[in-house]
Design an enzyme around this catalytic site. Structure first.
Site, short mmCIF file in Angstrom:
data_model
loop_
_atom_site.label_atom_id
_atom_site.label_comp_id
_atom_site.label_asym_id
_atom_site.label_seq_id
_atom_site.Cartn_x
_atom_site.Cartn_y
_atom_site.Cartn_z
N ARG A 1 29.58 38.84 41.42
CA ARG A 1 30.73 38.04 40.70
C ARG A 1 31.66 36.96 40.44
O ARG A 1 30.94 36.06 40.12
CB ARG A 1 30.73 39.27 39.16
CG ARG A 1 29.46 40.16 38.46
CD ARG A 1 30.15 40.41 36.72
NE ARG A 1 29.23 41.50 37.01
CZ ARG A 1 29.69 42.94 36.88
NH1 ARG A 1 30.59 43.05 36.63
NH2 ARG A 1 28.52 43.95 36.51
N ASN B 1 30.14 33.32 39.61
CA ASN B 1 31.00 32.68 38.91
C ASN B 1 30.82 31.12 39.12
O ASN B 1 31.44 29.99 38.71
CB ASN B 1 31.63 33.38 37.98
CG ASN B 1 31.74 33.97 37.16
OD1 ASN B 1 30.14 34.85 37.18
ND2 ASN B 1 31.83 35.23 36.70
N TYR C 1 50.68 39.53 32.26
CA TYR C 1 49.94 39.98 33.11
C TYR C 1 50.49 40.88 34.13
O TYR C 1 49.49 42.30 34.67
CB TYR C 1 48.81 38.71 33.86
CG TYR C 1 48.02 37.78 33.42
CD1 TYR C 1 48.14 38.37 31.32
CD2 TYR C 1 47.16 36.95 33.83
CE1 TYR C 1 47.42 37.30 30.93
CE2 TYR C 1 47.24 35.89 33.09
CZ TYR C 1 47.01 36.52 31.12
OH TYR C 1 46.37 35.00 30.81
#
Length: 264
Positions: free
Chosen positions: A239, A243, A56
């Site tokens: 968000r 979440n 990543y």
């Protein structure tokens, strides 16, 4: 949405006595300052599980966000992953990850995907067992493995993977996969849960509208009620908070069954 997210507290038990929060924060595709900001926002919202990986290229940013968050390291479950193309230097790869993450150990180190080739997955898994024995990783596991490969590395080393992280959502639900992991006492963890059309699926949207929740919250809650780890990712602070705000409601048995049926 509540001002302070009602974060679920459920965990999965791990072989060495640890507990893995069922809700984690995924960081795939988050880079640079975005990764720092998003990870910081997740920790502020109450996430106590961070998921990253060597490939990543954001371990340093995740480590920085954790260091600057004011949250104690021991309160956060940190996962990273080793790409199989680094199988011949796996322990050096982990040590580099630890330096980037600003920690002396990770809570979970995963083989990112199978190596392939006769005996090569077993050879890499032996390096993972060594890392655990050295205290560099409290738990070791795999990603994108099938049950046969889990059995192969377990039988060869006497150490079973604690976790298998796979692509997972109601559209991919398979009761046989869940059962195979439970039979082996391997924690199932899902990724890319909010992709592949799940957020727009009429069944998911219908349940969300009836409950006054977002489709993403329905999907996260579905994982939690199955005891499956979920790692939603977002760069948007609102968000990220939403979440995580799934501790205050439950899906009915009928709702869970309707979602499960999407995998058929």
């Amino acid at each position: 949405m509540a001002e302070t997210p009602d974060v679920p507290t459920e965990t999965a038990a791990l072989p060495n006595g640890g507990a893995m929060p069922l809700l984690g924060f995924g960081t795939w595709q988050l880079r640079g300052d975005d990764a720092v900001r998003a990870t910081g926002a997740a920790l502020e919202a109450g996430y106590r599980h961070l998921d990253t990986a060597t490939m990543y290229r954001n371990e340093a940013e995740v480590g920085r966000a954790l260091a600057e968050s004011g949250v104690a390291r021991e309160e956060v479950f940190v996962t990273t992953k080793c790409p199989p193309d680094r199988a011949d230097r796996a322990l050096d790869t982990l040590r580099a990850s630890l330096e980037q993450l600003r920690t002396d150990h990770v809570d979970l180190w995963l083989v990112h995907w199978p190596v392939g080739g006769a005996g090569r997955d077993v050879e890499l898994w032996q390096r993972f067992v060594e890392a655990q024995q050295e205290g560099l990783a409290r738990e070791v596991g795999v990603s994108n493995y099938d049950p046969a490969l889990i059995d192969e590395v377990t039988d060869a080393t006497g150490v079973r993977p604690a976790v298998n992280q796979v692509e997972w959502s109601p559209l991919l639900f398979d009761a046989g996969t869940v059962a195979a992991h439970r039979e082996r006492d391997v924690v199932l963890e899902g990724y890319s849960t909010l992709k592949g059309g799940t957020l727009e699926h009429p069944t998911v949207v219908g349940i969300a509208e009836r409950l006054g929740r977002t489709p993403a919250q329905v999907l996260v809650r579905w994982h939690v009620q199955h005891g499956i780890v979920v790692i939603p990712k977002s760069a948007n602070p609102d968000r990220i908070r939403a979440n995580a705000d799934v501790g205050g409601f439950e899906l009915s048995a009928d709702d869970v069954a309707a979602l499960d049926a999407l995998g058929g």
